[in-house]
Design a protein around this motif. Structure first.
Motif, PDB file in Angstrom:
ATOM      1  N   TYR A  44       0.826  -1.205   0.000  1.00  0.00           N
ATOM      2  CA  TYR A  44       0.000   0.000   0.000  1.00  0.00           C
ATOM      3  C   TYR A  44       0.863   1.259   0.000  1.00  0.00           C
ATOM      4  O   TYR A  44       0.631   2.184  -0.775  1.00  0.00           O
ATOM      5  CB  TYR A  44      -0.935  -0.015   1.210  1.00  0.00           C
ATOM      6  CG  TYR A  44      -1.703   1.273   1.399  1.00  0.00           C
ATOM      7  CD1 TYR A  44      -2.791   1.576   0.589  1.00  0.00           C
ATOM      8  CD2 TYR A  44      -1.325   2.191   2.366  1.00  0.00           C
ATOM      9  CE1 TYR A  44      -3.485   2.752   0.746  1.00  0.00           C
ATOM     10  CE2 TYR A  44      -2.006   3.373   2.531  1.00  0.00           C
ATOM     11  CZ  TYR A  44      -3.088   3.661   1.722  1.00  0.00           C
ATOM     12  OH  TYR A  44      -3.759   4.829   1.881  1.00  0.00           O
TER      13      TYR A  44
ATOM     14  N   SER B  96       1.099   3.932  -2.988  1.00  0.00           N
ATOM     15  CA  SER B  96       0.679   5.300  -2.676  1.00  0.00           C
ATOM     16  C   SER B  96       1.742   6.299  -3.095  1.00  0.00           C
ATOM     17  O   SER B  96       1.428   7.363  -3.638  1.00  0.00           O
ATOM     18  CB  SER B  96       0.399   5.451  -1.186  1.00  0.00           C
ATOM     19  OG  SER B  96      -0.698   4.680  -0.808  1.00  0.00           O
ATOM     20  N   LYS B  97       3.009   5.990  -2.849  1.00  0.00           N
ATOM     21  CA  LYS B  97       4.103   6.886  -3.233  1.00  0.00           C
ATOM     22  C   LYS B  97       4.172   7.039  -4.736  1.00  0.00           C
ATOM     23  O   LYS B  97       4.355   8.140  -5.248  1.00  0.00           O
ATOM     24  CB  LYS B  97       5.429   6.361  -2.682  1.00  0.00           C
ATOM     25  CG  LYS B  97       5.592   6.561  -1.200  1.00  0.00           C
ATOM     26  CD  LYS B  97       6.941   6.072  -0.723  1.00  0.00           C
ATOM     27  CE  LYS B  97       7.087   6.295   0.767  1.00  0.00           C
ATOM     28  NZ  LYS B  97       8.375   5.812   1.270  1.00  0.00           N
ATOM     29  N   LYS B  98       4.025   5.936  -5.464  1.00  0.00           N
ATOM     30  CA  LYS B  98       4.069   6.012  -6.921  1.00  0.00           C
ATOM     31  C   LYS B  98       2.895   6.813  -7.466  1.00  0.00           C
ATOM     32  O   LYS B  98       3.047   7.586  -8.396  1.00  0.00           O
ATOM     33  CB  LYS B  98       4.096   4.618  -7.521  1.00  0.00           C
ATOM     34  CG  LYS B  98       5.417   3.936  -7.288  1.00  0.00           C
ATOM     35  CD  LYS B  98       5.501   2.643  -8.018  1.00  0.00           C
ATOM     36  CE  LYS B  98       6.850   2.033  -7.654  1.00  0.00           C
ATOM     37  NZ  LYS B  98       7.487   1.414  -8.730  1.00  0.00           N
ATOM     38  N   CYS B  99       1.729   6.636  -6.865  1.00  0.00           N
ATOM     39  CA  CYS B  99       0.550   7.386  -7.315  1.00  0.00           C
ATOM     40  C   CYS B  99       0.716   8.872  -7.026  1.00  0.00           C
ATOM     41  O   CYS B  99       0.336   9.713  -7.832  1.00  0.00           O
ATOM     42  CB  CYS B  99      -0.711   6.853  -6.638  1.00  0.00           C
ATOM     43  SG  CYS B  99      -1.212   5.247  -7.258  1.00  0.00           S
ATOM     44  N   SER B 100       1.279   9.228  -5.877  1.00  0.00           N
ATOM     45  CA  SER B 100       1.438  10.643  -5.532  1.00  0.00           C
ATOM     46  C   SER B 100       2.457  11.302  -6.439  1.00  0.00           C
ATOM     47  O   SER B 100       2.315  12.472  -6.792  1.00  0.00           O
ATOM     48  CB  SER B 100       1.820  10.811  -4.066  1.00  0.00           C
ATOM     49  OG  SER B 100       3.105  10.286  -3.819  1.00  0.00           O
ATOM     50  N   ARG B 101       3.512  10.602  -6.883  1.00  0.00           N
ATOM     51  CA  ARG B 101       4.490  11.172  -7.813  1.00  0.00           C
ATOM     52  C   ARG B 101       3.826  11.456  -9.148  1.00  0.00           C
ATOM     53  O   ARG B 101       4.060  12.483  -9.762  1.00  0.00           O
ATOM     54  CB  ARG B 101       5.654  10.200  -8.015  1.00  0.00           C
ATOM     55  CG  ARG B 101       6.661  10.269  -6.922  1.00  0.00           C
ATOM     56  CD  ARG B 101       7.903   9.480  -7.327  1.00  0.00           C
ATOM     57  NE  ARG B 101       8.283   8.690  -6.168  1.00  0.00           N
ATOM     58  CZ  ARG B 101       8.709   7.469  -6.181  1.00  0.00           C
ATOM     59  NH1 ARG B 101       8.842   6.837  -7.331  1.00  0.00           N
ATOM     60  NH2 ARG B 101       9.025   6.840  -5.075  1.00  0.00           N
ATOM     61  N   THR B 102       2.992  10.557  -9.614  1.00  0.00           N
ATOM     62  CA  THR B 102       2.298  10.751 -10.889  1.00  0.00           C
ATOM     63  C   THR B 102       1.324  11.918 -10.774  1.00  0.00           C
ATOM     64  O   THR B 102       1.204  12.717 -11.694  1.00  0.00           O
ATOM     65  CB  THR B 102       1.534   9.477 -11.281  1.00  0.00           C
ATOM     66  OG1 THR B 102       2.442   8.386 -11.317  1.00  0.00           O
ATOM     67  CG2 THR B 102       0.866   9.625 -12.623  1.00  0.00           C
ATOM     68  N   ASP B 103       0.660  12.075  -9.636  1.00  0.00           N
ATOM     69  CA  ASP B 103      -0.293  13.165  -9.442  1.00  0.00           C
ATOM     70  C   ASP B 103       0.395  14.523  -9.383  1.00  0.00           C
ATOM     71  O   ASP B 103      -0.197  15.541  -9.708  1.00  0.00           O
ATOM     72  CB  ASP B 103      -1.096  12.965  -8.154  1.00  0.00           C
ATOM     73  CG  ASP B 103      -2.060  11.799  -8.278  1.00  0.00           C
ATOM     74  OD1 ASP B 103      -2.315  11.370  -9.430  1.00  0.00           O
ATOM     75  OD2 ASP B 103      -2.530  11.312  -7.236  1.00  0.00           O
ATOM     76  N   GLU B 104       1.664  14.581  -8.977  1.00  0.00           N
ATOM     77  CA  GLU B 104       2.378  15.850  -8.841  1.00  0.00           C
ATOM     78  C   GLU B 104       2.886  16.377 -10.169  1.00  0.00           C
ATOM     79  O   GLU B 104       3.552  17.393 -10.229  1.00  0.00           O
ATOM     80  CB  GLU B 104       3.569  15.685  -7.880  1.00  0.00           C
ATOM     81  CG  GLU B 104       3.140  15.449  -6.459  1.00  0.00           C
ATOM     82  CD  GLU B 104       4.312  15.104  -5.558  1.00  0.00           C
ATOM     83  OE1 GLU B 104       5.454  15.003  -6.046  1.00  0.00           O
ATOM     84  OE2 GLU B 104       4.068  14.919  -4.352  1.00  0.00           O
TER      85      GLU B 104
ATOM     86  N   GLU C 213       4.433  14.343 -12.738  1.00  0.00           N
ATOM     87  CA  GLU C 213       5.322  13.433 -13.444  1.00  0.00           C
ATOM     88  C   GLU C 213       4.495  12.645 -14.429  1.00  0.00           C
ATOM     89  O   GLU C 213       3.832  11.698 -14.082  1.00  0.00           O
ATOM     90  CB  GLU C 213       5.973  12.447 -12.451  1.00  0.00           C
ATOM     91  CG  GLU C 213       7.281  12.869 -11.925  1.00  0.00           C
ATOM     92  CD  GLU C 213       7.931  11.747 -11.137  1.00  0.00           C
ATOM     93  OE1 GLU C 213       7.760  10.562 -11.489  1.00  0.00           O
ATOM     94  OE2 GLU C 213       8.594  12.073 -10.155  1.00  0.00           O
TER      95      GLU C 213
END
Length: 177
Positions: free
Chosen positions: A121, A125-133, A135
């Motif tokens: 999880y 979550s970290k990968k999803c937050s990087r994409t949302d910022e 990237e």
């Protein structure tokens, strides 16, 4: 007519140890009590009683021991004749040890599964937050590579969880044997 009662270990599995007390051909019908080493009653169910063609009563009591005990006593009483017969069975100490080991293995396995799921999880979550910022993948090829990488990581974590569960199951089977 009074026969000696029998007390036997029927089976042992993850739900506990099944024990059976049986008294054959008693007249009139007897009372049956099953106790542990401290004199505590182990079952509150009524025993099964059948009358055979000779008029004798056959009494049987099956019960599951969920908690380890070292001794089980079956007492059969004939109150009308003021007679009783008792039989006991000693359970080996390894049952106590295996019961405790099974609990420890269950707790350890559950903890390992929870940690694996939580790590998965956090990683996702970290990968999803990087994409949302902001990237954004530059090409569809890079996006496909990320999906394959994420899928590989997910499979790796699931394999670790599966190995832990298989180890726990095989240890539990060994303990039951």
């Amino acid at each position: 007519s009074l026969s000696d009662p029998t007390l036997s270990l029927v089976s042992a599995d993850s739900s506990g140890v099944t024990v059976e007390c049986e008294a054959l051909c008693w007249m009139p019908a007897p009372l049956m009590t099953v106790l542990d080493e401290d004199g505590n009653t182990l079952t509150d169910k009524e025993p099964q009683q059948e009358q055979d063609p000779k008029g004798c009563y056959n009494t049987k009591q099956n019960f599951i021991l969920n908690n380890p005990v070292t001794r089980v006593v079956c007492r059969v009483d004939q109150q009308q004749r003021n007679q009783s017969k008792t039989v006991k069975i000693l359970l080996p100490d390894f049952w106590k040890d295996s019961y405790i080991r099974a609990i420890c293995l269950s707790v350890a396995g559950t903890t390992l599964v929870c940690i694996s799921v939580f790590s998965l999880y956090i990683g996702l979550s970290k990968k999803c937050s990087r994409t949302d910022e902001g990237e954004q993948p530059q090409t569809t090829i890079k996006s496909d590579q990320n999906k394959k990488s994420n899928s590989h990581e997910m499979n790796s974590l699931l394999n670790q969880q599966s190995v832990a569960e298989n180890t726990q199951n095989s240890m539990t089977e060994k303990l039951n044997k």
